[in-house]
Structure formats: C-alpha cells, structure tokens
Design a protein around this motif. Structure first.
Motif, PDB file in Angstrom:
ATOM      1  N   ARG A   1       3.623  -4.369  -6.579  1.00 13.93           N
ATOM      2  CA  ARG A   1       2.516  -3.605  -7.137  1.00 13.93           C
ATOM      3  C   ARG A   1       1.961  -2.644  -6.085  1.00 13.93           C
ATOM      4  NH1 ARG A   1      -2.103  -7.226  -8.076  1.00 13.93           N
ATOM      5  NH2 ARG A   1      -3.666  -5.961  -6.995  1.00 13.93           N
ATOM      6  N   LEU A   2       1.660  -1.428  -6.490  1.00 11.43           N
ATOM      7  CA  LEU A   2       1.149  -0.415  -5.582  1.00 11.43           C
ATOM      8  C   LEU A   2      -0.371  -0.367  -5.600  1.00 11.43           C
ATOM      9  CD1 LEU A   2       3.615   2.440  -6.574  1.00 11.43           C
ATOM     10  CD2 LEU A   2       3.468   1.424  -4.292  1.00 11.43           C
ATOM     11  N   GLU A   3      -0.965  -0.281  -4.401  1.00  7.46           N
ATOM     12  CA  GLU A   3      -2.408  -0.122  -4.277  1.00  7.46           C
ATOM     13  C   GLU A   3      -2.697   0.727  -3.040  1.00  7.46           C
ATOM     14  OE1 GLU A   3      -4.580  -0.934  -6.398  1.00  7.46           O
ATOM     15  OE2 GLU A   3      -3.706  -2.549  -7.616  1.00  7.46           O
ATOM     16  N   PRO A   4      -3.841   1.406  -3.001  1.00  8.05           N
ATOM     17  CA  PRO A   4      -4.196   2.143  -1.784  1.00  8.05           C
ATOM     18  C   PRO A   4      -4.530   1.197  -0.638  1.00  8.05           C
ATOM     19  CG  PRO A   4      -6.003   2.202  -3.364  1.00  8.05           C
ATOM     20  CD  PRO A   4      -4.841   1.568  -4.071  1.00  8.05           C
TER      21      PRO A   4
ATOM     22  N   ASP B   1       0.838  -1.197   0.000  1.00 12.30           N
ATOM     23  CA  ASP B   1       0.000   0.000   0.000  1.00 12.30           C
ATOM     24  C   ASP B   1       0.875   1.250   0.000  1.00 12.30           C
ATOM     25  OD1 ASP B   1      -0.542   1.661   2.849  1.00 12.30           O
ATOM     26  OD2 ASP B   1       0.629  -0.192   2.990  1.00 12.30           O
ATOM     27  N   TYR B   2       0.239   2.401  -0.223  1.00 10.63           N
ATOM     28  CA  TYR B   2       0.978   3.655  -0.359  1.00 10.63           C
ATOM     29  C   TYR B   2       1.736   4.035   0.920  1.00 10.63           C
ATOM     30  CZ  TYR B   2      -2.070   4.365  -4.465  1.00 10.63           C
ATOM     31  OH  TYR B   2      -2.747   4.233  -5.647  1.00 10.63           O
ATOM     32  N   SER B   3       1.115   3.819   2.076  1.00  4.42           N
ATOM     33  CA  SER B   3       1.764   4.250   3.318  1.00  4.42           C
ATOM     34  C   SER B   3       3.045   3.467   3.576  1.00  4.42           C
ATOM     35  CB  SER B   3       0.803   4.112   4.508  1.00  4.42           C
ATOM     36  OG  SER B   3       0.528   2.760   4.808  1.00  4.42           O
ATOM     37  N   LEU B   4       3.024   2.172   3.354  1.00  7.34           N
ATOM     38  CA  LEU B   4       4.221   1.370   3.585  1.00  7.34           C
ATOM     39  C   LEU B   4       5.247   1.588   2.478  1.00  7.34           C
ATOM     40  CD1 LEU B   4       4.999  -0.569   5.889  1.00  7.34           C
ATOM     41  CD2 LEU B   4       4.553  -2.437   4.319  1.00  7.34           C
ATOM     42  N   ALA B   5       4.769   1.783   1.244  1.00  5.16           N
ATOM     43  CA  ALA B   5       5.696   2.069   0.144  1.00  5.16           C
ATOM     44  C   ALA B   5       6.478   3.343   0.423  1.00  5.16           C
ATOM     45  CB  ALA B   5       4.925   2.205  -1.171  1.00  5.16           C
ATOM     46  N   SER B   6       5.854   4.293   1.113  1.00  5.01           N
ATOM     47  CA  SER B   6       6.529   5.549   1.440  1.00  5.01           C
ATOM     48  C   SER B   6       7.760   5.324   2.301  1.00  5.01           C
ATOM     49  CB  SER B   6       5.572   6.493   2.172  1.00  5.01           C
ATOM     50  OG  SER B   6       4.473   6.831   1.362  1.00  5.01           O
ATOM     51  N   ARG B   7       7.717   4.274   3.148  1.00  5.77           N
ATOM     52  CA  ARG B   7       8.818   4.022   4.069  1.00  5.77           C
ATOM     53  C   ARG B   7      10.048   3.422   3.370  1.00  5.77           C
ATOM     54  NH1 ARG B   7       8.132   7.220   7.929  1.00  5.77           N
ATOM     55  NH2 ARG B   7       9.775   6.056   8.987  1.00  5.77           N
ATOM     56  N   THR B   8       9.953   3.202   2.056  1.00  2.00           N
ATOM     57  CA  THR B   8      11.110   2.725   1.289  1.00  2.00           C
ATOM     58  C   THR B   8      12.002   3.869   0.825  1.00  2.00           C
ATOM     59  OG1 THR B   8      10.020   2.866  -0.879  1.00  2.00           O
ATOM     60  CG2 THR B   8       9.715   0.814   0.388  1.00  2.00           C
TER      61      THR B   8
ATOM     62  N   GLY C   1      -1.648  -1.373   5.910  1.00  2.00           N
ATOM     63  CA  GLY C   1      -0.753  -0.235   5.790  1.00  2.00           C
ATOM     64  C   GLY C   1       0.368  -0.304   6.792  1.00  2.00           C
ATOM     65  N   HIS C   2       1.156   0.747   6.826  1.00  2.00           N
ATOM     66  CA  HIS C   2       2.187   0.890   7.843  1.00  2.00           C
ATOM     67  C   HIS C   2       1.510   0.889   9.209  1.00  2.00           C
ATOM     68  CE1 HIS C   2       5.561   3.546   9.698  1.00  2.00           C
ATOM     69  NE2 HIS C   2       5.918   2.276   9.751  1.00  2.00           N
TER      70      HIS C   2
ATOM     71  N   LYS D   1       2.598  11.987  -6.623  1.00  2.00           N
ATOM     72  CA  LYS D   1       2.083  11.226  -7.766  1.00  2.00           C
ATOM     73  C   LYS D   1       1.516   9.864  -7.362  1.00  2.00           C
ATOM     74  CE  LYS D   1       5.347  13.343 -11.018  1.00  2.00           C
ATOM     75  NZ  LYS D   1       6.473  13.074 -11.969  1.00  2.00           N
ATOM     76  N   ARG D   2       1.859   9.424  -6.145  1.00  3.31           N
ATOM     77  CA  ARG D   2       1.442   8.112  -5.637  1.00  3.31           C
ATOM     78  C   ARG D   2       1.869   6.993  -6.580  1.00  3.31           C
ATOM     79  NH1 ARG D   2      -3.013   8.690  -1.406  1.00  3.31           N
ATOM     80  NH2 ARG D   2      -2.890  10.894  -0.942  1.00  3.31           N
TER      81      ARG D   2
END
Length: 504
Positions: free
Chosen positions: A204-207, A170-177, A234-235, A184-185
């Motif tokens: 793959r990214l998903e909300p 998900d977007y929140s955990l992907a942010s922690r990379t 999520g995170h 742009k998400r």
C-alpha cells in the motif's frame, strides 16, 4: 516526547531516539551478514533483518524505560523481499547492490523507450531496481514467484512486522522500485503491464510522515510498550536530507562515508530532461511533501581511503592504537598543505554517476620516485572530490542550482578533507551537531505524524543543530587546472579498462 527513528541499512539496523528539541537520547545498533552465493549476488536473510530490528526495539525500550511515543522507519532502497500468503519470506532478500538482474535492462529497451520510462518513474534505466529483481524471480524461481502475496521492500516489511497488519511503503522508497509514477504518485499501470506484475501484489502506498498502524499487542507485551503509532519514514537518502535541515531548493546533504553521495533538494518537480537521464541522475519524491530530490554518488568513496589504510597504513594504525586515536586522523594529519600533482581515478568498485560504468577500474597517475605516502593520501582526498565536482557541474549545466552542502558521515570529522572539498567544489560546507542525520530526519517525520510539529520547517527549527562552516580558501584557484586534467582521465582510460576487463 520520545521520537524513535529506526534506520534499516544493508548491513545493519540502528535505532536512534530524540526528544522533540533535538536532544539525542540514545543509539543502539545490530549488524547482520551478507549472503554471497555467486559473484555479483548479494542477499540478506529477512529474518536476520527482523531479529536486528527486534533487538534494537527491545534495547531502546529498556534504555528509555518504556517511554517511546512514536516510531518511524527508514531504509535503504531497491531490496526485494517476496512474502507468501502467511506473511513469511519465501526467499532471501535480494539486496540493492545485487547485480543478477542487470540482464533485464535489454528487456526494457526492447519494450519501451528508456526516456519514456524515465519520464514516468524518474529513474534512469538500470538493473538494480526492484522491478528487475521481480522479473528475475519470475524467470528463475517460478514456483516462488507464483506463491507471492506481496513483493515487499524493507521499510514496508518492517512496518508489516511491527504492526502485524499489512506492508505499507512511502512514495520515496516506492520510487526506488522503478514501478512508481512520480507525477501521479501511484503504481504505474504502464510499467506494471509491461512487467506482468499484479498491482495487488505490491505494498500500500502512503506519503512519508503518516501514521499507518500501531505497535501490535504481541510486541507491546514483549517490549513493555503502549499502543504507539508506527509511521512511514522514507528512503534513507531523503530522510538524511531532512535531518540535515535542508529545506531550500539547491541545498544538499553530502554524505561522506564508505560511498559518497550528494542528495540535492530540487524543490518542485523539474523538467525530466534527456540530459538528466543520460547522465544517470534520478528524480523522485522527497520525504517533504511537494519536493523532489536527485542523487549523485561515487560507488567507492571512502572505501578507497580504507583500502589505502589497509595496504599502506600499518605504522599509522599502530600509532593510533598506542595513542588511542582514530587511524584516519593519524593518516591525514601530515598530508601536504599544498595541492598535489597526483591523480587517482577512484573507480575501485566501478563508477557511480554520471557514468554508472561497472567495468571502470581505479588508477593512479603522476607517480614518481619522489612520491611519498602522504602525497598519495592527499591525492585520494582530492580526486574523490574532483569526481563529485563532475556531478555538481553537470547539475548546474542542466539548470539545477547547487548551493550549500551539509556534510554527514565519517569523512565529515576530517577538517583537512572538508577544506579540500570546499576549495575544489568552490562551495560552502556545513557540519552538523549530530552524525545521525538519517535517523533524525526519520524522527522529524514521526514528530509531525504525532502532532508535535505542525510542519517540517518547524521540526527543522526545533531539532537541527548547525556546526562549523568551511569556505573556499585561496588554494581554490590552484585546483582549476588540476580539475581540467582530472576531467580527461576517465575518457582516456575507457578503452584500456575494456581490455583489462577481458583479462579477468
């Protein structure tokens, strides 16, 4: 319906089941050990993580008589699990607090303005983020790096194993990379180009709160479950924010545990200022669509109180066993009623925000021959709160309002500590009806994905129970001058800590 939240932490996995009205149906957990091959290295066997999740799923399926309607997954951030073409781990998970990749901070400084990087990712430059672990793998284990099919984190690894389909993050955990473009998400082309990482090798990214697959037939047979949907959570921090019922801008979750963390709801994406970056405040997507959060944390937190218990609390531990009580309750029940003139710099494991100074060390100031053990106990509670106030004051200086704090974690059970926090922070603190806020938020996302709730406000209304509120007392004014002294301590000791570090 039964909503199951799977919360995968750094030391263990927990499964918590709820009804859609917020009733807690059951909790089960399994631990796994750390692997520490060298100082500063922190690894986890990915198969140990999966075995824990598998055990938790089996236990919950049995306990709930195979009545589970939907599962969502939350996890800690930054941990890297490299997967091969067969989907199997190629190396142990390099955990979030592992420090081996700190060397790559200079790589980024040489190739991009850190403020530009912050503008893209919302992450102040630091070695802990997943992208730096990938760079370490490339430079130190090239044969492993070349075999990687997917650079996975923990949420996507578990979703992949449950569905036997593909890793989804998900977007929140992907942010922690530190590879995710928060505006742009999507995965950042700029960051990936600089790091030399193929986008196809990322999950793959998903909300958050989206059905991304179904429990595989193999696990359906093993656990006696139907084809239930698997949902992105999520995170863990933003999931906890949701589980606390935080929905408005300026409200926050205050986790008081081994470490202390305030996760603040920012509402819409704020201006990502240089001041935020320089004070190490991140900004990334919340699990609630359209909202963003930031974090302030103390690295040591409640572990300082645990150190005090272990070193000085033998008598209290003995009494707690005899009286069948919690040792911390015994330790804190006799602390002085008035503020102390002792100060503890709680950097026993380095500092958290705003300094992110791994070399800082703890200190106790103001000791006299008249100092009692119970005075020091209160000083620890006060000083941890002073440290968090430094962060909350900075938020407000940057134009980020801080209102009510909803408290979770072991420290939330201490009325004495909560009153001290309300007095020093000069904020209302609200306890909650469940201590499982992270899993509850994850279950809410599962319920929304399953169609039980039309939106997350509806989920909060149905599932969150509020507890007792603590307001500032007349003692609050006594802390103003003490806090002014505390604010000077880190700076005054900085040079000494540098010299002390050379002795190790």
């Amino acid at each position: 319906m039964v909503l199951l939240g799977i919360d995968v932490g750094t030391s263990g996995c927990k499964g918590v089941a709820f009804q859609e009205d917020g009733t807690l149906l059951g909790v089960t957990q399994q631990e796994y050990p750390f692997i520490t091959l060298k100082p500063g290295w922190l690894e986890i066997d990915p198969e140990a993580i999966w075995r824990a999740v598998r055990s938790v799923m089996q236990e919950m399926a049995s306990r709930l008589r195979r009545e589970i309607d939907v599962v969502a997954v939350t996890s800690h951030g930054e941990t890297l699990i490299p997967l091969g073409a067969d989907g199997e781990p190629l190396y142990d998970a390099i955990a979030n607090f592992d420090t081996r990749a700190q060397e790559y901070v200079n790589f980024w400084k040489e190739n991009i303005d850190p403020f530009e990087l912050f503008q893209i990712t919302g992450m102040p430059l630091h070695g802990m983020y997943t992208v730096n672990k990938i760079l370490w793998l490339r430079d130190h284990l090239p044969l492993v790096f070349e075999k990687v099919w997917k650079f996975s984190c923990v949420e996507d690894f578990i979703i992949f194993r449950l569905t036997q389909d593909e890793p989804v993050i998900d977007y929140s955990l992907a942010s922690r990379t530190m590879m995710f473009d928060v505006r742009k998400r999507e995965w950042s082309s700029r960051v990936l180009s600089l790091a030399g990482i193929d986008r196809e090798k990322l999950p793959r990214l998903e909300p958050s709160g989206k059905v991304v697959g179904f429990l595989s037939p193999a696990w359906q047979r093993e656990w006696g479950l139907p084809e239930i949907p698997i949902v992105t959570g999520g995170h863990d921090q933003p999931c906890g924010v949701l589980g606390c019922g935080v929905r408005k801008r300026g409200e926050a979750m205050y986790g008081i545990g081994t470490s202390e963390c305030v996760a603040l709801n920012l509402g819409n994406l704020p201006s990502l200022t240089r001041e935020m970056m320089e004070n190490s405040f991140c900004c990334y997507p919340h699990v609630v669509e359209g909202d963003f959060i930031t974090l302030a944390y103390i690295a040591s937190g409640g572990s300082v109180l645990r150190w005090f218990r272990d070193q000085f609390g033998y008598e209290e531990a003995q009494r707690a066993r005899v009286e069948n009580r919690d040792v911390y309750e015994v330790l804190l029940e006799e602390i002085p009623e008035q503020p102390t003139s002792l100060f503890v710099l709680p950097h026993f494991a380095g500092s958290g925000t705003p300094y992110l100074d791994e070399g800082s060390r703890g200190a106790i100031l103001g000791l006299t021959l008249g100092t009692r053990k119970k005075d020091l106990a209160r000083a620890i509670l006060e000083s941890l709160t002073y440290e968090m106030k430094l962060n909350l004051d900075l938020f407000e200086q940057f134009g980020i309002p801080v209102g009510e704090l909803r408290v979770i974690g072991g420290g939330s059970r201490s009325r004495e500590w909560l009153q001290i926090k309300a007095d020093i922070l000069q904020k209302p603190l609200l306890t909650l009806g469940t201590g499982e806020a992270v899993a509850l938020g994850t279950a809410m996302l599962a319920g929304k994905a399953r169609g039980i709730f039309s939106n997350l406000d509806e989920a909060i209304e149905a599932m969150v129970r509020e507890g007792e509120k603590f307001l500032p007392s007349p003692l609050a004014s006594s802390y103003i001058s003490r806090y002014a002294i505390y604010r000077k301590i880190y700076g005054k000791l900085y040079e000494l800590n540098l010299e002390i570090a050379k002795l190790v």
